[in-house]
Motif scaffolding. Sequence first.
Motif, PDB file in Angstrom:
ATOM      1  N   MET A   1       0.551  -1.448  -0.228  1.00  0.00           N
ATOM      2  CA  MET A   1       0.320   0.188  -0.199  1.00  0.00           C
ATOM      3  C   MET A   1       1.114   0.927   0.140  1.00  0.00           C
ATOM      4  SD  MET A   1      -3.317  -1.174   2.337  1.00  0.00           S
ATOM      5  CE  MET A   1      -4.467  -2.261   1.821  1.00  0.00           C
ATOM      6  N   ALA A   2       1.036   1.715   1.149  1.00  0.00           N
ATOM      7  CA  ALA A   2       1.297   3.254   0.774  1.00  0.00           C
ATOM      8  C   ALA A   2       2.881   3.738   1.612  1.00  0.00           C
ATOM      9  CB  ALA A   2       0.089   4.691   1.600  1.00  0.00           C
ATOM     10  N   LEU A   3       2.723   2.744   2.643  1.00  0.00           N
ATOM     11  CA  LEU A   3       4.533   2.443   3.333  1.00  0.00           C
ATOM     12  C   LEU A   3       5.554   2.554   2.360  1.00  0.00           C
ATOM     13  CD1 LEU A   3       4.215  -0.178   5.661  1.00  0.00           C
ATOM     14  CD2 LEU A   3       3.438   1.178   6.032  1.00  0.00           C
ATOM     15  N   PRO A   4       6.381   3.521   2.931  1.00  0.00           N
ATOM     16  CA  PRO A   4       7.883   3.954   1.904  1.00  0.00           C
ATOM     17  C   PRO A   4       7.923   1.933   1.759  1.00  0.00           C
ATOM     18  CG  PRO A   4       7.795   5.509   3.485  1.00  0.00           C
ATOM     19  CD  PRO A   4       6.173   4.086   3.862  1.00  0.00           C
ATOM     20  N   GLN A   5       8.536   1.764   0.495  1.00  0.00           N
ATOM     21  CA  GLN A   5       9.491   0.953  -0.153  1.00  0.00           C
ATOM     22  C   GLN A   5      10.411   0.368   0.495  1.00  0.00           C
ATOM     23  OE1 GLN A   5       7.951  -1.292  -2.366  1.00  0.00           O
ATOM     24  NE2 GLN A   5       8.933  -2.155  -2.082  1.00  0.00           N
ATOM     25  N   ALA A   6      11.184   1.314   1.134  1.00  0.00           N
ATOM     26  CA  ALA A   6      12.299   0.693   1.865  1.00  0.00           C
ATOM     27  C   ALA A   6      12.072   0.168   3.140  1.00  0.00           C
ATOM     28  CB  ALA A   6      13.318   1.612   1.762  1.00  0.00           C
ATOM     29  N   TRP A   7      10.993   0.199   4.207  1.00  0.00           N
ATOM     30  CA  TRP A   7      10.373  -0.077   5.069  1.00  0.00           C
ATOM     31  C   TRP A   7      10.141  -1.508   5.082  1.00  0.00           C
ATOM     32  CZ3 TRP A   7       7.229   3.880   8.365  1.00  0.00           C
ATOM     33  CH2 TRP A   7       7.310   5.045   8.073  1.00  0.00           C
ATOM     34  N   HIS A   8       9.638  -2.123   3.978  1.00  0.00           N
ATOM     35  CA  HIS A   8       9.066  -3.203   3.958  1.00  0.00           C
ATOM     36  C   HIS A   8      10.174  -4.354   3.941  1.00  0.00           C
ATOM     37  CE1 HIS A   8       5.661  -2.621   2.269  1.00  0.00           C
ATOM     38  NE2 HIS A   8       5.938  -1.907   1.183  1.00  0.00           N
ATOM     39  N   GLN A   9      11.363  -4.718   4.024  1.00  0.00           N
ATOM     40  CA  GLN A   9      12.976  -4.902   4.216  1.00  0.00           C
ATOM     41  C   GLN A   9      13.072  -4.582   5.771  1.00  0.00           C
ATOM     42  OE1 GLN A   9      12.351  -3.597   1.218  1.00  0.00           O
ATOM     43  NE2 GLN A   9      11.268  -5.547   0.635  1.00  0.00           N
ATOM     44  N   ARG A  10      12.471  -3.816   6.377  1.00  0.00           N
ATOM     45  CA  ARG A  10      12.620  -3.526   8.178  1.00  0.00           C
ATOM     46  C   ARG A  10      12.593  -4.146   8.511  1.00  0.00           C
ATOM     47  NH1 ARG A  10      14.033   2.938   7.272  1.00  0.00           N
ATOM     48  NH2 ARG A  10      14.682   2.819   9.493  1.00  0.00           N
ATOM     49  N   LEU A  11      11.101  -3.810   8.403  1.00  0.00           N
ATOM     50  CA  LEU A  11       9.940  -4.529   9.190  1.00  0.00           C
ATOM     51  C   LEU A  11       9.567  -5.733   9.495  1.00  0.00           C
ATOM     52  CD1 LEU A  11       7.041  -1.898   8.213  1.00  0.00           C
ATOM     53  CD2 LEU A  11       9.065  -2.299   9.976  1.00  0.00           C
ATOM     54  N   ARG A  12      10.508  -7.249  10.975  1.00  0.00           N
ATOM     55  CA  ARG A  12       9.648  -8.140  10.579  1.00  0.00           C
ATOM     56  C   ARG A  12       8.174  -7.987  10.704  1.00  0.00           C
ATOM     57  NH1 ARG A  12      11.637 -11.075  15.915  1.00  0.00           N
ATOM     58  NH2 ARG A  12      11.707 -13.597  15.119  1.00  0.00           N
ATOM     59  N   LEU A  13       7.432  -7.402  11.097  1.00  0.00           N
ATOM     60  CA  LEU A  13       5.811  -7.283  11.380  1.00  0.00           C
ATOM     61  C   LEU A  13       5.287  -6.056  10.737  1.00  0.00           C
ATOM     62  CD1 LEU A  13       4.009  -8.747  14.190  1.00  0.00           C
ATOM     63  CD2 LEU A  13       6.191  -7.914  14.401  1.00  0.00           C
ATOM     64  N   PRO A  14       4.173  -6.248  10.425  1.00  0.00           N
ATOM     65  CA  PRO A  14       3.731  -4.387   9.867  1.00  0.00           C
ATOM     66  C   PRO A  14       3.157  -3.797  11.286  1.00  0.00           C
ATOM     67  CG  PRO A  14       2.080  -5.934   8.908  1.00  0.00           C
ATOM     68  CD  PRO A  14       3.498  -6.641   9.734  1.00  0.00           C
ATOM     69  N   ALA A  15       3.973  -3.738  12.556  1.00  0.00           N
ATOM     70  CA  ALA A  15       3.268  -2.991  13.693  1.00  0.00           C
ATOM     71  C   ALA A  15       4.330  -1.691  14.465  1.00  0.00           C
ATOM     72  CB  ALA A  15       3.654  -4.763  14.304  1.00  0.00           C
ATOM     73  N   VAL A  16       3.437  -1.300  15.035  1.00  0.00           N
ATOM     74  CA  VAL A  16       4.344  -0.327  15.585  1.00  0.00           C
ATOM     75  C   VAL A  16       3.987  -0.063  16.869  1.00  0.00           C
ATOM     76  CG1 VAL A  16       3.779   2.415  16.087  1.00  0.00           C
ATOM     77  CG2 VAL A  16       3.457   1.946  13.814  1.00  0.00           C
ATOM     78  N   ALA A  17       4.536  -0.244  18.351  1.00  0.00           N
ATOM     79  CA  ALA A  17       4.758  -0.092  19.391  1.00  0.00           C
ATOM     80  C   ALA A  17       4.103   1.310  19.430  1.00  0.00           C
ATOM     81  CB  ALA A  17       5.850  -0.487  19.665  1.00  0.00           C
ATOM     82  N   ALA A  18       2.690   1.524  19.775  1.00  0.00           N
ATOM     83  CA  ALA A  18       2.388   2.812  19.546  1.00  0.00           C
ATOM     84  C   ALA A  18       3.093   3.807  20.837  1.00  0.00           C
ATOM     85  CB  ALA A  18       0.639   2.537  20.164  1.00  0.00           C
ATOM     86  N   PRO A  19       2.905   4.413  20.548  1.00  0.00           N
ATOM     87  CA  PRO A  19       3.972   5.621  22.008  1.00  0.00           C
ATOM     88  C   PRO A  19       2.453   6.168  22.896  1.00  0.00           C
ATOM     89  CG  PRO A  19       2.562   7.232  20.176  1.00  0.00           C
ATOM     90  CD  PRO A  19       3.169   5.580  19.577  1.00  0.00           C
ATOM     91  N   MET A  20       3.206   5.678  24.046  1.00  0.00           N
ATOM     92  CA  MET A  20       2.042   6.116  25.409  1.00  0.00           C
ATOM     93  C   MET A  20       2.570   6.586  26.795  1.00  0.00           C
ATOM     94  SD  MET A  20       1.095   2.301  25.845  1.00  0.00           S
ATOM     95  CE  MET A  20       2.836   1.296  25.024  1.00  0.00           C
ATOM     96  N   THR A  21       2.128   7.725  27.386  1.00  0.00           N
ATOM     97  CA  THR A  21       2.653   8.522  28.131  1.00  0.00           C
ATOM     98  C   THR A  21       2.847   7.731  30.170  1.00  0.00           C
ATOM     99  OG1 THR A  21       0.955  10.362  28.236  1.00  0.00           O
ATOM    100  CG2 THR A  21       1.581  10.071  30.101  1.00  0.00           C
ATOM    101  N   ASP A  22       4.080   7.803  29.518  1.00  0.00           N
ATOM    102  CA  ASP A  22       4.873   7.405  31.133  1.00  0.00           C
ATOM    103  C   ASP A  22       5.034   5.527  30.805  1.00  0.00           C
ATOM    104  OD1 ASP A  22       4.579   9.568  32.884  1.00  0.00           O
ATOM    105  OD2 ASP A  22       2.289   9.232  33.183  1.00  0.00           O
ATOM    106  N   VAL A  23       5.453   5.596  29.463  1.00  0.00           N
ATOM    107  CA  VAL A  23       5.417   4.034  29.706  1.00  0.00           C
ATOM    108  C   VAL A  23       6.317   3.934  28.473  1.00  0.00           C
ATOM    109  CG1 VAL A  23       4.357   1.802  28.511  1.00  0.00           C
ATOM    110  CG2 VAL A  23       2.604   3.209  29.919  1.00  0.00           C
ATOM    111  N   SER A  24       6.372   4.642  27.085  1.00  0.00           N
ATOM    112  CA  SER A  24       7.076   4.715  26.552  1.00  0.00           C
ATOM    113  C   SER A  24       8.371   5.459  26.830  1.00  0.00           C
ATOM    114  CB  SER A  24       6.522   4.526  25.265  1.00  0.00           C
ATOM    115  OG  SER A  24       5.243   4.782  24.461  1.00  0.00           O
ATOM    116  N   GLY A  25       9.638   4.962  26.730  1.00  0.00           N
ATOM    117  CA  GLY A  25      11.344   5.858  26.637  1.00  0.00           C
ATOM    118  C   GLY A  25      11.852   5.451  25.697  1.00  0.00           C
ATOM    119  N   PRO A  26      13.329   5.666  25.654  1.00  0.00           N
ATOM    120  CA  PRO A  26      14.341   4.355  24.796  1.00  0.00           C
ATOM    121  C   PRO A  26      14.188   3.422  24.765  1.00  0.00           C
ATOM    122  CG  PRO A  26      14.833   6.867  25.991  1.00  0.00           C
ATOM    123  CD  PRO A  26      14.417   6.444  26.873  1.00  0.00           C
ATOM    124  N   ASP A  27      14.314   2.736  25.797  1.00  0.00           N
ATOM    125  CA  ASP A  27      14.827   1.537  25.774  1.00  0.00           C
ATOM    126  C   ASP A  27      14.072   0.395  25.142  1.00  0.00           C
ATOM    127  OD1 ASP A  27      17.248   1.817  27.640  1.00  0.00           O
ATOM    128  OD2 ASP A  27      16.196   1.080  29.433  1.00  0.00           O
TER     129      ASP A  27
END
Length: 327
Positions: A1-27
């Motif tokens: 679909m619309a994802l940058p073509q180069a991303w297809h080789q960089r993704l193990r599966l088509p998923a995002v670890a969503a940004p969460m307040t007080d949960v998502s940090g650098p680690d």
Amino acid sequence: MALPQAWHQRLRLPAVAAPMTDVSGPDLVIAAAVHGIIGTFPTHNAKSTDELDAWLSHIAAATKRTDSVSSPVAPVGANLVVHRSNARLSGDLDCLLRHRPEIVITSVGSPAAVIGPLHDAGILVLADVASLRHAYKAIESGVDGLVLLSAGAGGQTGWANPVSFVRALRNDYDGILVLAGGISDGHGVLAARAAGADLAYLGTRFIATTESLASAEYRQAVVEATLDDIVSSVQVSGLSANVLRSWLEAHGVTQAPPTGLDGNTHTGFAQDRLLAQPNVWAAGHSVSGIDAVLDISVLAERLAHEYQQAQDLLLQAPVNGISRRWR
């Protein structure tokens, strides 16, 4: 679909670890990216713009791309609250422009004012939306894609049926669609793709990871909860948000306030209100699919296995008594 073509080789599966307040940090962001899942975090999780600067430098160094096909690194991104009440908006935006993460996800307000500078810096812009009206406004402003907040999403949530939301937009929009709401495993990721989304947004599942900023008590509460323990409330930020009932009761709120027909009772969003309540136990309907606190390396392996398993089940599914391959 619309994802940058180069991303297809960089993704193990088509998923995002969503940004969460007080949960998502650098680690969390780093661990997700190096295991093939897009990693993101809200800029306000850093306690100052100077700390945000340090976080972005650390994340960039730890996720530096290589040419190794065997160990690709997924993109990383930041979530920026563009509401007028965000006192750090200008400073955080300037910081993002200096560091140039591949993705910025805008929330709570029109992204129009930030799209130009972000695009000039080569940054892909997605916008959180919870209605078709806001979706089309974001599209008109020039975003590269949308994060569809549907019923069941943890934290700030939507009211729409997730499949209906995707289909209502995919019929005439060819930009990136990310589906958020109740996805906890690889089967859910494939369901999002089958509906027409490019990516699935997994937030709650990443609360119960060793790399998250969540307390041990919060992680365990997520493991023990079911979707019946999720309550929608405006208590946190003024917008409808899904949280654990146990957190609400511990803070003297025994039931959610009534909502309107669109499911979005608003008392008025305020960034200060959101940040004044640290350690809110936000969570979505996907808690029913969480049975343990895991390292992200283990979680990524499990999600990839489930995604493949879901594909295999579909390929073997009989149609009118005849087994057919669906691709």
